[in-house]
Design an enzyme around this catalytic site. Structure first.
Site, PDB file in Angstrom:
ATOM      1  N   GLU A 181      -2.637   7.776  -4.500  1.00  0.00           N
ATOM      2  CA  GLU A 181      -3.057   7.198  -5.785  1.00  0.00           C
ATOM      3  C   GLU A 181      -4.544   7.368  -6.063  1.00  0.00           C
ATOM      4  O   GLU A 181      -4.975   7.268  -7.220  1.00  0.00           O
ATOM      5  CB  GLU A 181      -2.690   5.713  -5.850  1.00  0.00           C
ATOM      6  CG  GLU A 181      -3.499   4.809  -4.912  1.00  0.00           C
ATOM      7  CD  GLU A 181      -3.157   3.323  -5.061  1.00  0.00           C
ATOM      8  OE1 GLU A 181      -1.957   2.983  -5.013  1.00  0.00           O
ATOM      9  OE2 GLU A 181      -4.092   2.525  -5.220  1.00  0.00           O
TER      10      GLU A 181
ATOM     11  N   ARG B 296       0.874  -1.174   0.000  1.00  0.00           N
ATOM     12  CA  ARG B 296       0.000   0.000   0.000  1.00  0.00           C
ATOM     13  C   ARG B 296       0.909   1.222   0.000  1.00  0.00           C
ATOM     14  O   ARG B 296       1.950   1.237   0.661  1.00  0.00           O
ATOM     15  CB  ARG B 296      -0.906   0.025   1.233  1.00  0.00           C
ATOM     16  CG  ARG B 296      -2.095  -0.916   1.152  1.00  0.00           C
ATOM     17  CD  ARG B 296      -3.138  -0.465   0.110  1.00  0.00           C
ATOM     18  NE  ARG B 296      -4.282  -1.369   0.047  1.00  0.00           N
ATOM     19  CZ  ARG B 296      -4.392  -2.392  -0.800  1.00  0.00           C
ATOM     20  NH1 ARG B 296      -3.428  -2.649  -1.658  1.00  0.00           N
ATOM     21  NH2 ARG B 296      -5.481  -3.143  -0.809  1.00  0.00           N
TER      22      ARG B 296
HETATM   23  P1  NAD Z   1      -1.334 -11.239   4.550  1.00  0.00           P
HETATM   24  O1  NAD Z   1      -2.293 -10.791   5.608  1.00  0.00           O
HETATM   25  O2  NAD Z   1      -1.366 -12.687   4.145  1.00  0.00           O
HETATM   26  O3  NAD Z   1       0.170 -10.908   4.996  1.00  0.00           O
HETATM   27  C1  NAD Z   1       0.552  -9.687   5.563  1.00  0.00           C
HETATM   28  C2  NAD Z   1       1.731  -9.967   6.483  1.00  0.00           C
HETATM   29  O4  NAD Z   1       2.224  -8.724   6.953  1.00  0.00           O
HETATM   30  C3  NAD Z   1       1.344 -10.819   7.733  1.00  0.00           C
HETATM   31  O5  NAD Z   1       2.209 -11.922   7.851  1.00  0.00           O
HETATM   32  C4  NAD Z   1       1.528  -9.841   8.888  1.00  0.00           C
HETATM   33  O6  NAD Z   1       1.964 -10.474  10.086  1.00  0.00           O
HETATM   34  C5  NAD Z   1       2.593  -8.916   8.318  1.00  0.00           C
HETATM   35  N1  NAD Z   1       2.703  -7.653   9.040  1.00  0.00           N
HETATM   36  C6  NAD Z   1       1.763  -7.000   9.765  1.00  0.00           C
HETATM   37  N2  NAD Z   1       2.297  -5.897  10.322  1.00  0.00           N
HETATM   38  C7  NAD Z   1       3.602  -5.863   9.945  1.00  0.00           C
HETATM   39  C8  NAD Z   1       4.679  -4.978  10.226  1.00  0.00           C
HETATM   40  N3  NAD Z   1       4.506  -3.909  11.018  1.00  0.00           N
HETATM   41  N4  NAD Z   1       5.873  -5.250   9.663  1.00  0.00           N
HETATM   42  C9  NAD Z   1       6.050  -6.344   8.898  1.00  0.00           C
HETATM   43  N5  NAD Z   1       5.074  -7.235   8.622  1.00  0.00           N
HETATM   44  C10 NAD Z   1       3.859  -6.988   9.125  1.00  0.00           C
HETATM   45  O7  NAD Z   1      -1.590 -10.296   3.313  1.00  0.00           O
HETATM   46  P2  NAD Z   1      -1.171 -10.554   1.781  1.00  0.00           P
HETATM   47  O8  NAD Z   1      -2.303 -11.221   1.075  1.00  0.00           O
HETATM   48  O9  NAD Z   1       0.178 -11.181   1.722  1.00  0.00           O
HETATM   49  O10 NAD Z   1      -1.124  -9.052   1.242  1.00  0.00           O
HETATM   50  C11 NAD Z   1      -0.149  -8.138   1.700  1.00  0.00           C
HETATM   51  C12 NAD Z   1      -0.544  -6.742   1.279  1.00  0.00           C
HETATM   52  O11 NAD Z   1      -0.399  -6.630  -0.131  1.00  0.00           O
HETATM   53  C13 NAD Z   1      -2.031  -6.411   1.513  1.00  0.00           C
HETATM   54  O12 NAD Z   1      -2.275  -5.949   2.821  1.00  0.00           O
HETATM   55  C14 NAD Z   1      -2.307  -5.366   0.494  1.00  0.00           C
HETATM   56  O13 NAD Z   1      -2.100  -4.102   1.107  1.00  0.00           O
HETATM   57  C15 NAD Z   1      -1.255  -5.605  -0.582  1.00  0.00           C
HETATM   58  N6  NAD Z   1      -1.849  -6.002  -1.876  1.00  0.00           N
HETATM   59  C16 NAD Z   1      -1.523  -5.278  -2.989  1.00  0.00           C
HETATM   60  C17 NAD Z   1      -2.036  -5.637  -4.240  1.00  0.00           C
HETATM   61  C18 NAD Z   1      -1.686  -4.897  -5.506  1.00  0.00           C
HETATM   62  O14 NAD Z   1      -2.362  -5.074  -6.528  1.00  0.00           O
HETATM   63  N7  NAD Z   1      -0.641  -4.077  -5.527  1.00  0.00           N
HETATM   64  C19 NAD Z   1      -2.911  -6.723  -4.324  1.00  0.00           C
HETATM   65  C20 NAD Z   1      -3.212  -7.438  -3.162  1.00  0.00           C
HETATM   66  C21 NAD Z   1      -2.686  -7.076  -1.934  1.00  0.00           C
END
Ligand code: NAD
Length: 334
Positions: free
Chosen positions: A263, A234
């Site tokens: 964005e 994000r």
């Molecule tokens: P997920 O919930 O499976 O994984 C997120 C991970 O981040 C978890 O393991 C959590 O413990 C960790 N986390 C939480 N706080 C943290 C911190 N302070 N420091 C480090 N790690 C931390 O989510 P996901 O499905 O892997 O998605 C990750 C992110 O990707 C989503 O939250 C979303 O914002 C983003 N995303 C972007 C797109 C895109 O098109 N660009 C698409 C989907 C998701």
């Protein structure tokens, strides 16, 4: 149920219509972003379906509740843009798509790494001009390099697997270590250690109060000189102004962004005939070692089909039980 679908593009409509084989719900597709100026268009809807840049603050949610909307279903995993406390207080249930295709985002992240490292964006432009000189296009072998992964959930794990395939060393930072990443050889270390030792840093954590500007000027100053930074999580996880300073000083060697803090006023629209007013964003676009794309990492046919399928499941479950299949509640804010 009657569902008002906001921020709709033709590909969203196609995917929802294909998934909607039972025809249980009536979808009203709106191109507009949901915000205070468009909330009235939800009149007559039982549910609204929203995307990443729709405004879902308390004022909009109050407007939806006044119109009788009882359910908000997000066509995305992230829910940082929803005032969950307000939704709970107003009795609006919230559902999301917790997982659709971690491969889509992880593979796209790898594409950004390869593009920036091997300067494919510059080579493409050069060759079209008849310029076949290689000066300035020098990259490095990924094999043997250190990749730091911040957030090793579903997408981070998938990205670790891809980079392990390239023969990279993996460092990871996550408050909840993932055994699957450790099995791939990832070593969990504190964030400053990860930043100092990684040739490439990739962000895969959600946006929360704790991760807003997680990568700020101090964090950038602690990175290995000339390292690459990729953000497909994000926009606000990275302080873009600080990134510009780090790029200007050379601390940051290259930057790949699929997301940007502001964005909402830019992405998912054709602004090619307009002047961009965001000077921070415009400055990033001028740099040869920066690649920016408009939040397209999720954008595969597999992911769109999965998003539509889970959205339908959320609507069906809510109709049957009063709770979406994948609810988001205020307790989820960490
Ligand atoms: P997920 O919930 O499976 O994984 C997120 C991970 O981040 C978890 O393991 C959590 O413990 C960790 N986390 C939480 N706080 C943290 C911190 N302070 N420091 C480090 N790690 C931390 O989510 P996901 O499905 O892997 O998605 C990750 C992110 O990707 C989503 O939250 C979303 O914002 C983003 N995303 C972007 C797109 C895109 O098109 N660009 C698409 C989907 C998701």
């Amino acid at each position: 149920m009657r569902v008002a679908v906001y921020s709709t593009r033709p590909y969203d409509r196609d995917a929802i219509e294909r998934a909607s084989t039972q025809r249980r719900h009536t979808f009203v597709y709106l191109e507009a972003r949901l915000d205070t100026t468009t909330v009235a268009t939800a009149t007559g809807a039982d549910a609204v379906c929203a995307f990443v840049n729709d405004h879902l603050d308390a004022e909009v949610l109050r407007g939806l509740q006044r119109l009788g909307v009882r359910l908000l279903v997000l066509r995305c995993a992230g829910f940082n843009h929803v005032d969950l406390a307000a939704a709970a207080a107003l009795g609006i249930a919230v559902g999301r798509v917790p997982e659709y295709s971690p491969y889509a985002v992880a593979e796209y992240t790898a594409a950004l790494v390869l593009t920036l490292n091997r300067k494919i964006h510059r080579a493409h432009a050069r060759v079209r001009e008849g310029n076949f000189a290689l000066d300035g296009l020098l990259g490095f072998d990924l094999h043997g390099r250190t990749v730091g992964v911040v957030g090793t959930g579903k997408i981070g794990e998938c990205f670790c697997r891809i980079m392990a395939g390239f023969g990279c060393h993996l460092l990871a930072f996550d408050p909840r270590p993932n055994p699957a990443c450790e099995a791939l050889g990832a070593r969990y270390v504190p964030l400053p250690e990860l930043l100092a030792a990684s040739d490439i840093v990739s962000l895969h954590c959600p946006l929360t109060p704790q991760t807003r500007h997680l990568i700020d000027a101090a964090a950038l100053a602690g990175m290995k000189h000339g390292a690459m930074l990729i953000n497909t999580s994000r926009g606000a996880v990275l302080d873009a102004r600080a990134a510009i300073d780090a790029l200007k000083s050379g601390t940051l060697g290259s930057l790949g962004l699929d997301v940007y803090e502001e964005e909402g006023d830019l992405f998912f629209r054709d602004l090619s005939a307009e002047v961009i007013h965001d000077d921070v964003f415009a400055r990033l676009l001028t740099m040869p070692n920066v690649v920016v794309t408009g939040h397209q990492a999720f954008f595969t046919e597999d992911a769109l089909a999965a998003i539509a399928g889970v959205t339908l499941a959320n609507l069906d479950a809510f109709e049957a039980t009063g709770t979406p299949a994948h609810p988001v509640s205020v307790e989820r804010i960490v």
